[in-house]
Design an enzyme around this catalytic site. Structure first.
Site, short mmCIF file in Angstrom:
data_model
loop_
_atom_site.label_atom_id
_atom_site.label_comp_id
_atom_site.label_asym_id
_atom_site.label_seq_id
_atom_site.Cartn_x
_atom_site.Cartn_y
_atom_site.Cartn_z
N GLY A 96 4.28 0.20 -1.20
CA GLY A 96 3.12 1.01 -0.51
C GLY A 96 1.64 0.99 -1.07
O GLY A 96 1.83 1.21 -2.39
N SER A 97 0.73 1.14 -0.36
CA SER A 97 -0.54 1.53 -1.06
C SER A 97 -0.58 2.95 -1.31
O SER A 97 0.61 3.63 -1.07
CB SER A 97 -1.73 1.12 0.09
OG SER A 97 -1.71 -0.10 0.22
N GLY A 98 -1.51 3.40 -1.97
CA GLY A 98 -1.80 4.84 -2.46
C GLY A 98 -1.37 5.13 -3.83
O GLY A 98 -1.51 6.07 -4.42
N HIS A 99 -0.88 3.64 -4.55
CA HIS A 99 -0.58 4.04 -6.01
C HIS A 99 -1.49 3.21 -6.74
O HIS A 99 -1.07 2.98 -7.95
CB HIS A 99 0.91 3.62 -6.08
CG HIS A 99 1.83 3.82 -5.28
ND1 HIS A 99 2.43 5.27 -5.21
CD2 HIS A 99 2.73 3.32 -4.21
CE1 HIS A 99 3.45 5.47 -4.20
NE2 HIS A 99 3.50 4.34 -3.56
N LYS A 156 10.61 -2.10 -6.80
CA LYS A 156 10.79 -0.73 -6.80
C LYS A 156 12.01 -0.40 -6.14
O LYS A 156 11.86 -0.63 -4.85
CB LYS A 156 9.60 0.12 -6.98
CG LYS A 156 8.43 -0.14 -7.69
CD LYS A 156 7.21 0.78 -7.75
CE LYS A 156 6.83 1.00 -6.28
NZ LYS A 156 6.11 -0.21 -5.66
N ASP A 162 11.42 -0.77 0.29
CA ASP A 162 11.10 -2.16 -0.58
C ASP A 162 12.31 -3.06 -0.66
O ASP A 162 12.05 -4.22 -0.56
CB ASP A 162 10.55 -1.48 -2.13
CG ASP A 162 9.53 -0.59 -1.70
OD1 ASP A 162 9.58 0.44 -1.14
OD2 ASP A 162 8.32 -1.18 -2.00
N HIS A 190 5.46 9.13 -3.66
CA HIS A 190 5.09 9.26 -2.35
C HIS A 190 4.91 10.63 -1.65
O HIS A 190 5.10 10.48 -0.54
CB HIS A 190 6.26 8.61 -1.51
CG HIS A 190 6.43 7.19 -2.07
ND1 HIS A 190 7.26 6.93 -3.02
CD2 HIS A 190 5.82 6.05 -1.85
CE1 HIS A 190 7.41 5.54 -3.23
NE2 HIS A 190 6.39 5.10 -2.46
#
Ligand SMILES: Nc1ncnc2c1ncn2[C@@H]1O[C@H](COP(=O)(O)OP(=O)(O)O)[C@@H](O)[C@H]1O
Ligand SMILES: Nc1ncnc2c1ncn2[C@@H]1O[C@H](COP(=O)(O)OP(=O)(O)O)[C@@H](O)[C@H]1O
Ligand SMILES: [Mg+2]
Ligand SMILES: [Mg+2]
Ligand SMILES: [Mg+2]
Ligand SMILES: [Mg+2]
Lengths: 216, 357, 357, 216
Positions: C54-57, C105, C110, C219
């Site tokens: 996911g994005s945001g990391h 991960k 995922d 998250h």
């Protein structure tokens, strides 16, 4: 009638100012939060605690006492106030070297040379919303009172009275020096933290003189 | 106040202890007075580069101590200029016989403390030059203010001067180089939130959920204007607009004149940015800003610069000069030339910046 | 919600556009489907390393694409696993003839998406191995949960496997290496604040001014325990305690068996940390955490590790794997050996990690 | 009496579900915020919008229609729900290849093969607080109704009724699969987002069948 401040009283001035700065730490910091970076109370508190810790307790030379104060402020306050108050007391200490007590003339000289130091170091004038707006009126009032023959205590009372007025007079001013100057118009309506600490320093000295009067 | 700290009075010391433990190969941390020294300093035959300022801007400055950048940094209390005794001890520890360049951000306190430090160091027989960084175009005039604040250009100046010192520049040339970087660097910042000074425990300023501060400094002090919240693109346009359109900015700075052996007032004028300029860009996070948002800003900045007929040839994107946990950004553009790019590209190894080795 | 974004629906695309403009020398960004590819990939004779999530990391994973680390990254929507078509196209773009290692991960989404991707890539005649990172010791059992989450060890695994791929390791050896790093890596995190998913516009969880979440994921999901706020030292002791005292953790992971040409369940057991171990440490900021606080944490961590008779021989301190603007940290310790250290030290040049070149 | 679902009705099902997902986006995301990562509504909305955009409007093979839905979900939903719903419809599409309309037996097969796909992909069982806790009771209720000779609409109504009960039954459950499992005991007291979206998908199909009955 109090005619001189002893070296002991100068030491008590520093100790008492340290208490006053601790008690007013949040107030000064809040004033600085409004138009600066919210550290003036922390800075002055830290500096004066250090000054007390380093006080040469049995020193009788007022010049040496003020020099010790100056060094503590220079190395512990930081920010703008550190060099400015540091230079204030450094210049005063040079002017008062060798004195074991301070006459009216000496106290006037203390203010005069101190202010010269602040102006030399910070390049500000009266009316720029800085500590000078408390200090300069105080010096002038002291000189005027002395000119009309007032006692040392009365001179100091006049000076503190003028410093308080000068401090309040910073409220409507627009700052043009120091960090508050970035706010331009938005600096209006707030009392300058440095003018406030200057007022407190003078007020403390005056109280010591008043106690001396009462005691004597 | 929510912070990963122990005693609010000890934050500066504790983070420096962590820095020392983390990077023993790069630096040493000294206390009483506090300064951070590059492991290999002093280096004979090299001018030492010294900087410092209030803490709370990490990784600046202590994170830039190492190889190819700073020889020493003097961290003050949070948001409070360091004191002259710190620079005196740091300077004595790193001076390698060819003098010291002090890079000073233009804040009243910093300028005065570094001047006093320079005087003390000269008493020790060490040649010292102070170059002031005053690059924040949010401050429009120098007559009615303490002048432009020192912000992002400081990081670029420290990198470039650090490389030049390694390359053997003498103190005179380094002072000129640093001044040149300053006159070619322009910055402006904004904040979404205030930060909280640990000792105070509450936000330095209050700001509404739909407000932002434009022209913010790096000490949690209010900016020059408060406006309603905008998109990243609009905010980038405001900041970049001020920078790109900034006219020649003249002001008087106090520098040491080695010939007259005294401080003198020098009048200097910023270069303006023009078509064809090659730029080093810094899109800086204020501490609480996610990297992803910085890249969103960079995308718009890149387009705006191109549309102005200039190009970004190097860039730093990240939290390089922060205000504790403040959310916000600053943008810095420095007009480059071959010499500056060569020095910018030279190897650097510090906790906060590393390449080429 | 205060963010430097434009349209909340476009945050992933816009930040990737910035990334592409900022690092054209390192990477290319593709859309529809979205993936980020190392400029020089595919490299004949080298196994390609692919990751994503996911994005945001950020900077993970796209910020680790470049030389010596990832050949491709597939960013999903914010906090949402990428989809198999992304990995299919990314894999086809970077496969250099010696196959692909996918570093995944351990989140249900995922794991499933990367498995489907592996199946699709194999249909294209490309050998693929998926290695799952499940290092989060906050999750105690694998019987009543989806198993330990993949957190900080991912960054170390991507660095080490990237270097090993450059060094010529074949796919089998790389899969083994990656599994070894995973079995030697342990992490745990905590949060002071929640983050705000741009599309949602409000904090994912509410948390009081005097509360913190221990055992947080990355998250914005709640952690395993909520406690009153503590000092940095106490928090570090909690996290490090869970990591240092973690017993052998056995679980079943799904891996591809090239001999049986099918997915198989393999039982693996974590190594425990013991006296004398040399560790790679990551003190990771969650996005809104100032660097200074990470160094404060590092100081205590360093002391705790030494007191346990181990030593930290390499460390990363900074925001390497974030949760948008969340304030908080995670700590990762990976038991190193000479091979891992050699690979960790090898040159890397990506937007988010760089040394040796 | 509705006896079959036409390929047209299957298309309408997808279109209508897309509207339902948009309308329930915030609700689903809020459910996911409580025990997950606050994206389930966004994911399902995005996926179904893509499915509609890619719908082969004049396709008559239900297998092909469901395959197109499956591909859209797989490539647009992401997270756990993407592969799971994707596999659900992929398996169903394989089972229904060539059909232009769905009988009761076909719909049961759709549910059956879909659920098998979810269980194969996600390795979960009933009672783990997932979408299966809506889907499995739905399939069972459908089969039971069909066994006692109910109409297609009645079978679907029974299935949706059971899905709703199953969805609500997830509230007291402890999650042991998916992201909510990390919460352990703290996952209790919250309704599973995936079970909720599954219920919505079935409810939408039932409504279409009901309209078909009213209309016919
Ligand atoms: N140039 C100057 N001359 C005289 N006083 C000044 C000058 N600049 C700032 N000051 C005084 O210093 C005060 C601020 O001190 P402080 O907050 O401790 O330092 P800083 O501004 O560096 O944070 C101001 O309120 C003002 O009175
Ligand atoms: N192993 C599994 N089997 C079946 N359903 C699952 C499984 N894991 C998760 N789910 C379902 O997926 C839903 C979450 O979907 P979503 O939020 O879109 O994905 P993510 O958890 O990756 O963010 C859960 O509410 C649950 O119903
Ligand atoms: Mg201040
Ligand atoms: Mg200050
Ligand atoms: Mg998700
Ligand atoms: Mg979710």
């Amino acid at each position: 009638m109090l005619t001189v401040l002893t070296h002991r009283q100068v030491i008590v001035w520093i100790e008492r100012t340290a208490e006053v700065m601790k008690a007013n730490r949040d107030t000064l910091t809040e004033l600085d939060a409004a138009i600066g970076d919210a550290d003036h109370g922390n800075n002055m508190d830290r500096g004066y605690q250090a000054a007390v810790a380093k006080l040469p307790g049995d020193e009788t030379d007022v010049g040496a006492i003020l020099r010790s104060l100056s060094m503590a402020l220079i190395s512990k306050v930081g920010g703008a106030a550190g060099p400015l108050y540091g230079t204030f007391f450094l210049q005063a200490s040079n002017a008062l070297k060798g004195r074991t007590e301070l006459t009216e003339a000496d106290v006037e000289r203390l203010l005069e040379t101190g202010i010269d130091g602040v102006m030399m170091r910070g390049k500000a004038q009266a009316g720029e919303k800085t500590m000078l707006d408390a200090l300069i009126p105080a010096r002038d009032a002291f000189a005027t009172a002395r000119g009309r023959g007032a006692s040392l205590t009365d001179c100091l009372e006049a000076a503190t009275e003028a410093a308080g007025q000068g401090m309040r007079a910073t409220i409507p001013m627009i700052a043009t020096k120091g960090r508050a100057s970035y706010l331009g118009e938005r600096s209006r309506g707030h009392q300058d933290p440095g003018a406030t600490s200057s007022y407190l320093i003078l007020k403390t000295l005056t109280e010591i003189a008043q106690e001396g009067r009462t005691a004597s | 106040m929510k912070k990963l700290i122990n005693d609010p009075e000890d934050v500066t010391r504790e983070q420096l202890e962590g820095l020392a433990l983390a990077h023993p190969d790069l630096l040493e941390v000294h206390f009483d007075p506090t300064f951070v020294k590059a492991r290999q300093a002093p280096e004979a035959g090299k001018v030492a580069i010294l900087s410092g300022g209030g803490s709370g801007h990490e990784p600046m400055h202590a994170g830039y101590v190492g190889r190819g950048m700073l020889d020493a940094a003097c961290p003050g209390q949070v948001f409070t200029s360091p004191t002259p005794d710190q620079m005196l001890e740091a300077g004595k520890a790193v001076a390698g016989g060819r003098g010291i360049l002090q890079i000073v951000k233009n804040y009243t306190g910093d300028v005065m403390n570094f001047q006093m430090a320079a005087d003390l160091l000269r008493e020790e027989g060490i040649a010292v030059r102070n170059i002031v960084i005053d690059d924040d175009v949010a401050v429009k005039d120098s007559t009615y203010t303490a002048g432009r604040r020192g912000t992002g250009t400081t990081v670029i100046a420290e990198k470039i001067c650090g490389a030049a010192a390694v390359a053997g520049y003498d103190l005179d040339r380094l002072a000129q180089l640093c001044r040149r970087v300053n006159l070619r660097g322009k910055s402006m910042g904004m904040a979404l939130t205030s930060c909280i000074v640990p000792q105070n425990g509450r936000p330095t300023f209050e700001i509404g959920e739909d407000e932002i501060e434009i022209g913010i400094g790096i000490h949690g002090e209010p900016g020059v204007e408060r406006i309603g919240i905008e998109t990243a693109d609009a905010i980038t346009e405001i900041l970049a607009g001020h920078i790109l359109d900034d006219g020649p900015y003249a002001r008087t700075l106090t520098e040491w004149d080695p010939d007259r052996d005294d401080w003198v007032e020098v009048e200097v004028v910023d270069e303006t940015l023009v078509k064809g300029d090659r730029l080093i860009a810094l899109v800086n996070g204020m501490g609480g800003t996610p990297l992803s948002e910085l890249y969103t800003v960079y995308a718009r900045l890149h387009a705006l610069v191109e549309a102005s007929g200039m190009s970004i040839v190097r860039r730093l994107i990240g939290p390089y000069m922060t205000s504790l946990e403040m959310q916000g950004i600053s943008i810095t553009l420095v007009k480059a030339d071959d010499e500056l790019l060569r020095l910018f590209d030279a190897p650097v190894h510090t906790a906060g910046l590393r390449w080429g080795c």
